[in-house]
Each structure stands twice: as structure tokens, then as C-alpha cells.
Design an enzyme around this catalytic site. Structure first.
Site, short mmCIF file in Angstrom:
data_model
loop_
_atom_site.label_atom_id
_atom_site.label_comp_id
_atom_site.label_asym_id
_atom_site.label_seq_id
_atom_site.Cartn_x
_atom_site.Cartn_y
_atom_site.Cartn_z
N GLN A 153 0.83 -1.21 0.00
CA GLN A 153 0.00 0.00 0.00
C GLN A 153 0.87 1.26 0.00
OE1 GLN A 153 -3.27 -2.00 2.88
NE2 GLN A 153 -3.67 0.16 2.53
N ARG A 184 -9.48 -0.39 7.37
CA ARG A 184 -10.44 0.48 6.71
C ARG A 184 -10.80 1.70 7.57
NH1 ARG A 184 -14.17 -1.16 1.90
NH2 ARG A 184 -14.67 0.94 1.28
N CYS A 185 -9.77 2.32 8.13
CA CYS A 185 -10.01 3.57 8.84
C CYS A 185 -8.69 4.30 8.94
CB CYS A 185 -10.57 3.32 10.23
SG CYS A 185 -9.45 2.46 11.35
N GLU A 202 -13.15 5.29 4.02
CA GLU A 202 -13.15 4.63 5.32
C GLU A 202 -14.29 5.07 6.23
OE1 GLU A 202 -9.14 5.75 6.00
OE2 GLU A 202 -8.37 3.85 5.27
#
Lengths: 164, 808
Positions: free
Chosen positions: B239, B386-387, B762
Site C-alpha cells: 500500500q 479500513r479507517c 473509510e
């Protein structure tokens, strides 16, 4: 290795012959021997469906089929569903309705959906949700996948009616 | 020249910001032509596989590789001893700790990497893994962070001095050999004083369980060391490819220009692919040792057992208020279980991420947060699933505290939120724990949401349901889950956010081709978000060329400008801003070229959609296409040929997306099965770039929230065995369990972002988890429930009902 067997497969209409250990999984034979990399490996335990192909007319998880079991089979993968110039109606609808994000589940999902629409050309939303429950998507929340499949179904039916 | 099409048509032709442009990525993905790391096949490539520890805590007395090496097709078996001369048997983590690459004398969690087998194919490698003989001596296992802080068992001998004292860690003093850090924000004394003297106080303890991002594609890499040219190429599930290159250079000693890192297509990340894993290092070393490319791709069980987990926060809260519901203070303490190594992926100065956003969307005058990080015999990690960094934990904490306070006050939780929202006119708003919220209009969003779902009607229905249940007319209870969240994303200003010393800016480089098309490269990397589609839309609007004519490239460190990557919803806030700024540089030069071509002064032309027009004389214009050609074929006095620009964007502040969610749920108290009747999600992500993509992100984030709230967890037994290591046990929702979501929006642009965008990927996860959890808990509130921990799987829901006597 000495314990290799002679395997014949018809994949997407093309005949292949190769040597493989009987324990080799169909997904690896497709991906590594035949360079058909559309189907993916997500779990190797039949749960996620990223490896879904059609084998002798049925949706199977190719990560839990030995290549020995597949010997002589007819296999269809995502690569056999459309061409760049003439996409399969499901491929068109997944693009149209944002039915994918990272794309990793997509080949298995569309391959399964194609079979589902053969099994049941007029599915309800519930039928679609149940029919693809063996294919996990981590990105879309399924809402647009379901929409894509239902839309493809009505397009297919409309073109069938037009042909009649 | 006469314009043949209208201005509106010209705008539409650009496919710029605000339109639901179809994704350009989808042609290859729908045809099975994505190129993921496991699709990479190089001549002579070998396959690596790990010998992993079956024990959670043990000494490694010996490793015998003879039988494995004797197996035909096995090329090498690496152990810590082989890596030690290269100083690669340990590696630094993103959190300032270090982590064993291969077991160095002991193992600290089940599934830890012990040896790396390299063989001609994956089957032989797997066979050889079984032939490596490791002699372990079991040690006492600690899986409870509270016990860990009391225990005499030292997990990390390397973190204790020879005299037995405990030296400081990367984040200051440590209280115990198994303690990692204490991190504090706010005023503890002042907060306690307010709470001690408050009219109403609610306290609660909650455990935000350990879970895992579990993208459908596991982690993997292919390393190829070209010994002739001295160049290392590394493909992998990264990522943050540029940071990986820097780390690879620092670790291996290979100069950074001799390393090329490529993130190909990535099959979902969700935070799992931010960190650096032993497999990446081992594939590099194995390629250096063998001189041929080496692939390592983990299987699902390895992914769940050993790569970065998320959450595992034990949170203790106190919230105080006046009798009429005005919140006066908030106190939060967290015991954070980081596992065997502190491998959190947070900006360096934030060992608990942005947990100090835990005052949420509310105007709370005074607050305190303390976080203690602790070692246990579990897998390392602590990524933001996912945040943005620990924001899901923070929002869950405050949204549960609000519900508990509402119970204490006997007040409607929607009203309690309204009373305490930060008001529109208070922005920019500085929270008690230090963050400056850029913009917001919470009350408008909240009112819109409550009207959309007919909140009053739902409460009436719920009251009737309670009566019916008590009268024996139904066995289903009804829950109304509320959440209002504020995210903090887009890390971040370089002045306070860095990863391993690299400032968290991001970048965009644009090259306009003579015929009026373009390529733009960015420092981020899409993992399904659709960057190739949406970044082109930003640029189309900024430079006036159709998005269809703009190719977006990311992920190849040899071509893309340096950037910190994609996580924490930072792509649009940071790289999106860089794209806009680079586009404006293009436009500035293009304006000079247009003025030259039109034979007027630079200031006498203005940009209009896809062209420069002479002010007051719209029939005189040059399109951006014409300008692009001129940039390459005309000798313009005072201007260099060509049309290129680069921008490195250091954001002045983070962005603060927010949203209002409502979930309506019916729960069968006898089976514990929840049915989601309705889920309404209003998101405000500032300026909207592609509504179709935004909705897709929200559907996906909500589904991951559903998973976490209703069943997904990484659970351990007392021996440190992972109980949820396969997709049989680890809950990933299927189409059958997931509802249709209703999405809605308001638009409150970010005042400091060039296009006003805030990021959205997110938000639905951050706001969704408390919303699903609150729905379950709200269903049982009329029967005496105050708080129960997630995940609310069928068994636990049944247990909640049972504990409340609802089966009697």
C-alpha cells in the site's frame, strides 16, 4: 517427479495435455501450467470462490479439485466468457453498475453468475443473493454486484424475446 | 471560429469532477486480465514457503534442515542464523520497535516465521516445510494484556537491560518488561475534577475485539536480484511502495536507486498491506542468495495468523454531563494489546494513532486520553482496518459512551447528540484533545437523517414492539442503531506526521503529450478504490482535457514520484490535492502559451472548461489541445518547450469527513439472529468527485463494518492458539447476509483542500461499526441492557437475551 500423470483438459474450447502430479489442484494447473490467471486463489478451502470455474457444466471451486479429478473435463474460465471486442453481457453490466472494485473476486464472481443465469434465467434478487453466496467480495458489499447480475438477466431475456 | 457545441456539452465531454464516470480499470478486471502479484511469473523463478511456529511462546532449541535440503527441488532453507550476518534476522517496525524476520532463539506467537524454504515449485516448498525439524521448549503463554503487565514472564528479553531494568522504548518510559508505551493527550487532572463534581456521570468498560482486514488477495512478493547490473526489483502487495523501497534500501544496504519496487494490481488492502512482513524480506534475501527470482505468497491461514491484525483495544470511559444533557468532560483509558512486536502502522509520533479524536463530533470542554501499549503472545500489528489510524476505535468508544450516557440521563440518544454537536459556526473547531476540525455542519446532516428514516415513527414502533414482546405476541425485538461520526483523515501535515522519518506529503507529476492527451503519475496506489478513474476526473476539470485522454499510473517507484501511499483515506486529501496543484501549474503555463497564440497579454485570457478565451471576446479562444500542440511545436519567447508539472503537496491540516447513520434491526431473541431491515447512510465527504465510486465505497465499508460488529474476530485460546484461522471461522459476510444500503449526502467542502474534497473510503467503516453495534444494543435497552461487547454474533446475541431473562 515420477508420480506424474498425463492430464487432458479442454479449457475455453482449447485442448491441453500436460503432465502433473495427481495432487496438484486444478487452480494451479490452470494458473501455472496453462497461464490462465483469471481465476484467483483466495483461500484454498472452498470458502471464497475467487477460483470459481465451470467444469463439465457446473460451477466448481477449482482450489479444491485435484487435477486428477478434472482429467478429461471441459472447463470454462472468465477468459472464455467474452472477447475484448464482444464482452459477455455480465462483463458489460459489471462495468456499467460498478459491480467490482479491486477486481480480485470478479473473475470467479462473473463465472459463477454466468452459470447462475443458465440455471435460472429469471432470478429474483433473493435468488441472485443465494446463488452467489459461495463467492465472497470484500469491496463492494454486493449491492452493485446483485444489480449487475439482475440487469444482465433482463438484458439477456430481452434479447431472447427479440430473437423469437 | 464558431463553437459547435454548448458549454454544458463541453463540461460533460471532460468527464471531470462530479460525474459518475465508469471505471477505466474494469475492462481488464472483468476479463480476468488484472495483474496481481501471484500472476507474475519470471524465468527460473523459485517459490518460498515458511516453517511456522505451532507454539505461541517457546524457545527454539535447534533447527535441523537436512531432511528438507535432501528433498529434490529444494534450493535453500534460510534460518535466522543465515540472516544474522546480513543483519536481517530482525527488522524495524513502523512503530519504532523491531521484529524478528525469522525466529531468533525463541518464538512469540503462533504462526511466527521460523525458517524459509526455497524450492522449484510451491508443492515441493510445502513438502520441505514439513521436513524441517524444529525442537521447541514451551514457555508460559500470555494472551491477556492485563495479566501481561503483572507477570514475571518476560516476553521480549531484548527489551530488558542486563541488570533487569526496563529501558525506555521508542515512545518514552516503560513501566514493566511487557509494557511498550504510555501515551497521553489532554488534561487528566482538570478532567477528573470536572467528572468528580458533575451532576451526572456514566462509566463503561468496553472491549473492541481483535480482528483482521483480510483482503481477498493475501500478501505476497516477488523479488528479483539482477546481479549483473546490481539492481533489485521487488513486486508486492504494498500500500506504500515508495516507503517499502526506502526500507528495503536501509535494510539491505542496496542503494535506493538500485531498487525498483512495483505494486501491481492489489486485490484489496484495507490496511493489511501497509506494513513490511518477513516474507518480503525473505524473498529478497533468497533472491540475493540464489541469484534467481523468488516468489512468496502466503495462504489464507498465514494471512489471518501472522500479518497485521486490527483493534484489540480495552477501553475504559467516564463521561460527565449536566442533568439536561450537556456533556462536561470525557476520560478514556485504553489498554492496547499489540501482540509480540509493536508493528502498528501509525505516524511515528502517534503510537495510538489518532485515538485522541475520541471526543467525536461533540463540543466537550475538557478531556483526557491515556493509552498503554502491552506485549502479549499474539501476532504483531495494530493496523487501521479500513479507517484512519485508530479512528474506528475512537468513534466506537464515543458513540457507545453517548448511548450509555443517554441511558444514565434517561434521554433519547438522538436528542443527546443534538444537544452536544459542535455547531456549524464553531468551525474551525479545536477539540479538547488538540485537533483542529476543518469544517462541518453536523446538525443539518443529523436532522436530514432522522427525517429520512422517520425516527419518531421508528421509536413509536419500537415502543409498541416492546409491549408486544412483553405480552407474548412476538419473539422479535427491534433496535434502532444511531451513529454520528467525524473522521480525521488525509495524514498529514509533514510537521507532525511521518512514517520512519518520511513526511506524509504526497505527489503528482503530469506530462501533457503534443496531441492533447496526458499521463499523470502519483505517489499513491489503488487497491480497488478506482484511482485511475477518479484522479483523471480531478485533472480533467483542472486542465481541461477529457478524463478519457488522461492515463493515471501509480505504484512503480522507478516512474512515479515519491509518495507515502494509500491508507487512512489519504489519497484524495493528499495526492488528490497534489493532482489539483500540479494541474494548476500546467494551466498557468498553458495560459501563457494561449496568450501568445492569441496575441494578447497573459492576463487578458481566462480559462473556461477546456480552453482559454480572450476576456470579453469568447469567440476568440485556444483549446487546451491546441495549446498542448503549441507547447511542442512553437518557439515561444521566454518559455521552455513542453508542458509538464509536478507537485509535492504537504497538507496544512487533515480533513474531517463526517456522517449520520441509522440502522433498523429486528432480532429473534431465541436464535440470536439479527435481520437488518434498513440501513441509511448519510456521508459528507466534502466535494464529491465521482458519486458512483463514492456509493461503492460506502456499500463496501458498511459491509466490512457489519462483519466486524456482527461476528468477525481473531480469537485466541489460553494457549495462544488462533481459533479463527480459516474462512470457516473468520466471518466474511456473503451476499446472503448483507442488506441493501440507502446512501445520502450533504456537502461541506474542506476549506483548506484545493478542491474541497475530504476522502470517503473509510467513513462507512468508522461510522458503520458503532451503528450496527448500537442497533443490537438498542434492541435490548428496553429490557435492561447497558453495554455488551462486540462481535454480536448469533451466540452472543442469544446470550445477551438470556442474561436479561428474555428466555424465561
Amino acid at each position: 517427479m515420477s508420480n506424474k500423470m498425463h492430464v487432458k483438459l479442454n479449457v475455453n474450447g482449447e485442448d491441453h495435455e500436460f503432465l502433473a502430479e495427481p495432487r496438484e489442484l486444478l487452480i494451479y494447473a490452470l494458473r501455472e501450467k496453462l497461464n490462465i490467471t483469471g481465476p484467483h486463489v483466495g483461500c484454498e478451502t472452498s470458502h471464497c470462490g475467487a477460483c470459481t470455474v465451470t467444469m463439465n457444466g457446473k460451477s466448481v471451486k477449482s482450489c479444491t479439485v485435484f487435477v486428477a479429478q478434472a482429467n478429461g473435463a471441459e472447463v470454462t474460465t472468465i477468459e472464455g466468457l467474452g472477447t475484448p471486442d464482444a464482452l459477455h453481457v455480465l462483463q458489460e453490466n459489471f462495468k456499467e453498475h460498478h459491480g467490482l472494485q479491486c477486481g480480485f473476486c470478479t473473475p470467479g464472481m462473473i463465472t459463477r453468475a454466468a452459470k447462475l443465469l443458465e440455471e435460472n434465467p429469471n432470478p429474483t434478487e433473493e435468488d441472485v443473493r443465494f446463488g452467489i453466496a459461495g463467492n465472497i467480495c470484500r469491496c463492494t458489499g454486493y449491492q452493485n454486484i446483485v444489480k449487475s447480475i439482475l440487469s444482465a438477466a433482463s438484458e439477456l431475456n430481452a434479447s431472447k424475446e427479440a430473437a423469437q | 471560429m464558431k463553437d459547435e457545441i454548448t458549454r454544458d456539452e463541453r463540461v460533460a465531454n471532460l468527464k471531470g469532477m462530479g460525474c459518475s464516470r465508469k471505471r477505466v480499470e474494469d475492462s481488464r478486471f472483468t476479463q480476468g486480465k488484472g495483474n496481481y502479484v501471484d500472476d507474475i511469473k519470471l524465468p527460473g523463478m523459485l517459490h518460498g514457503d515458511f516453517v511456522r511456529s505451532p507454539y505461541a511462546h517457546a524457545r527454539v532449541k535447534s533447527i535441523n534442515i537436512d531432511a528438507a535440503m535432501a528433498l529434490p527441488g529444494v534450493v535453500a532453507v534460510l534460518t535466522a542464523k543465515d540472516l544474522e550476518p546480513l543483519n536481517l534476522h530482525w527488522m524495524p517496525t513502523l512503530a519504532g520497535d523491531k521484529q524478528m524476520v525469522l525466529a531468533d532463539g525463541k518464538v512469540l506467537f503462533q504462526g511466527q516465521e521460523v525458517a524459509f524454504v526455497v524450492a522449484n515449485d510451491r508443492y515441493i516448498a510445502a513438502d520441505a516445510v514439513e521436513l524441517v525439524e524444529v525442537d521447541y521448549e514451551e514457555l508460559e503463554v500470555i494472551v491477556d494484556p492485563f495479566k501481561s503487565l503483572q507477570s514475571d514472564v518476560v516476553l521480549r528479553e531484548d527489551m530488558v537491560a542486563e541488570d533487569g531494568s526496563v529501558p525506555n522504548g521508542a515512545h518514552g518510559p516503560r513501566k514493566h518488561p511487557n509494557h511498550i508505551f504510555t501515551w497521553e493527550a489532554g488534561e487528566e487532572e482538570a478532567t477528573n475534577q470536572v467528572i468528580d463534581n458533575a451532576e451526572v456521570v456514566a462509566t463503561e468498560e468496553m472491549y473492541y475485539h481483535r480482528t483482521h482486514p483480510c483482503p481477498l488477495e493475501t500478501c505476497g512478493s516477488v523479488a528479483s536480484m539482477d546481479k549483473v547490473n546490481g539492481k533489485l526489483t521487488l513486486w508486492g502487495t504494498f500500500q506504500a511502495p515508495h516507503v517499502v523501497r526506502t526500507v528495503a534500501s536501509l535494510l539491505s544496504g542496496i542503494e535506493e536507486h538500485n531498487i525498483r519496487v512495483v505494486s501491481p494490481d492489489i486485490g484489496g488492502g484495507f490496511g493489511n498491506k501497509v506494513g513490511v512482513y518477513p516474507g518480503y524480506v525473505c524473498s529478497i534475501v533468497a533472491s540475493i542468495v540464489t541469484g534467481v527470482p523468488v516468489k512468496w505468497v502466503e495462504d489464507r491461514m498465514e494471512n489471518l495468523m501472522s500479518t497485521a491484525f486490527a483493534r484489540d483495544y480495552w477501553m475504559k470511559g467516564k463521561i460527565s454531563a449536566t442533568k439536561d444533557g450537556k456533556i462536561t468532560g470525557l476520560h478514556c483509558h485504553v489498554t492496547a494489546d499489540h501482540g509480540a512486536f509493536d508493528a502498528c502502522a501509525d505516524p511515528t509520533k502517534f503510537p495510538a494513532g489518532f485515538m485522541n479524536i475520541c471526543t467525536g463530533s461533540y463540543d466537550i470542554p475538557v478531556a483526557y486520553l491515556g493509552v498503554d501499549g502491552v506485549y502479549t503472545n499474539k501476532a504483531p500489528g495494530g493496523v487501521s482496518y479500513r479507517c484512519s489510524f485508530r479512528v474506528t476505535e475512537a468513534v466506537y468508544f464515543i458513540e457507545r459512551m453517548i448511548e450509555v450516557l443517554a441511558i444514565e440521563l434517561n434521554m433519547d440518544p438522538a436528542e443527546l447528540r443534538s444537544i452536544n454537536f459542535i455547531k456549524k459556526e464553531q468551525f474551525p473547531y479545536t477539540a479538547a484533545l488538540g485537533w483542529e476540525y476543518d469544517s462541518g455542519d453536523y446538525q443539518t446532516a443529523w436532522d436530514k437523517a432522522l427525517v429520512a428514516v422517520d425516527y419518531k415513527g421508528l421509536r413509536e414502533e419500537q415502543a409498541q414492539r416492546v409491549e408486544d414482546f412483553k405480552a407474548g405476541k412476538t419473539r422479535k425485538v427491534m433496535g434502532i442503531g444511531l451513529s454520528f461520526f467525524t473522521e480525521i483523515v488525509g495524514a498529514g501535515p509533514v510537521k507532525n506526521c511521518d512514517i520512519l522519518g518520511m513526511g506524509m506529503f504526497d505527489s503528482c507529476e503530469i506530462r501533457i503529450h503534443p496531441t492533447g492527451s496526458a499521463v499523470a503519475r502519483l505517489g499513491t496506489i489503488s487497491q480497488g478504490q478506482g484511482h485511475a478513474t477518479t484522479f483523471a476526473q480531478i485533472l480533467a476539470t483542472e486542465i481541461g482535457l477529457s478524463a478519457e485522454s488522461i492515463t493515471i499510473e501509480e505504484g512503480d517507484t522507478d516512474t512515479a514520484p515519491y509518495g507515502l501511499g494509500t491508507y487512512g483515506s489519504r489519497s484524495t486529501p493528499v495526492a488528490g490535492a497534489a493532482a489539483a496543484m500540479a494541474g494548476r501549474k500546467i494551466r498557468a503555463k498553458a495560459q501563457m502559451i494561449a496568450a501568445y497564440l492569441l496575441e494578447v497579454h497573459d492576463n487578458d485570457v481566462e480559462f473556461d472548461v477546456d480552453r482559454f478565451v480572450v476576456k470579453g471576446s469568447p469567440e476568440q479562444f485556444k483549446t487546451m489541445k491546441e495549446v498542448a500542440y503549441a507547447a511542442y511545436n512553437q518557439a515561444i519567447p521566454g518559455l521552455e518547450p513542453g508542458l509538464e508539472a509536478v507537485s509535492y503537496y504537504d497538507p496544512p491540516n487533515m480533513t474531517y469527513p463526517f456522517g449520520a447513520y441509522v440502522c433498523v434491526m429486528d432480532i429473534d431473541v431465541d436464535t440470536g439472529v439479527p435481520e437488518i431491515r434498513r440501513f441509511y447512510a448519510l456521508d459528507d465527504c466534502g466535494t464529491r468527485i465521482n458519486p458512483m465510486v463514492i456509493d461503492g465505497q460506502i456499500h463496501g465499508g458498511l459491509t466490512e463494518a457489519l462483519a466486524v460488529a456482527l461476528g468477525q474476530e481473531i480469537a485466541y485460546d489460553d494457549m495462544g492458539n488462533v481459533k479463527t484461522g480459516t474462512l470457516m471461522d473468520f466471518f466474511l459476510p456473503t451476499a446472503w447476509e448483507v442488506p441493501n444500503y440507502e446512501t445520502d449526502f450533504t456537502v461541506t467542502p474542506s476549506p483548506h483542500h484545493p478542491i474541497g474534497a475530504k476522502g470517503v473510503g473509510e467513513s462507512p467503516h468508522v461510522g458503520g461499526v458503532p451503528c450496527f453495534s448500537n442497533a443490537v444494543q438498542d434492541a435490548f435497552r428496553p429490557f435492561g441492557n447497558r453495554h455488551t461487547n462486540m462481535p454480536h454474533d448469533h451466540w452472543r446475541i442469544w446470550q445477551t437475551a438470556n442474561d436479561l431473562g428474555m428466555h424465561d
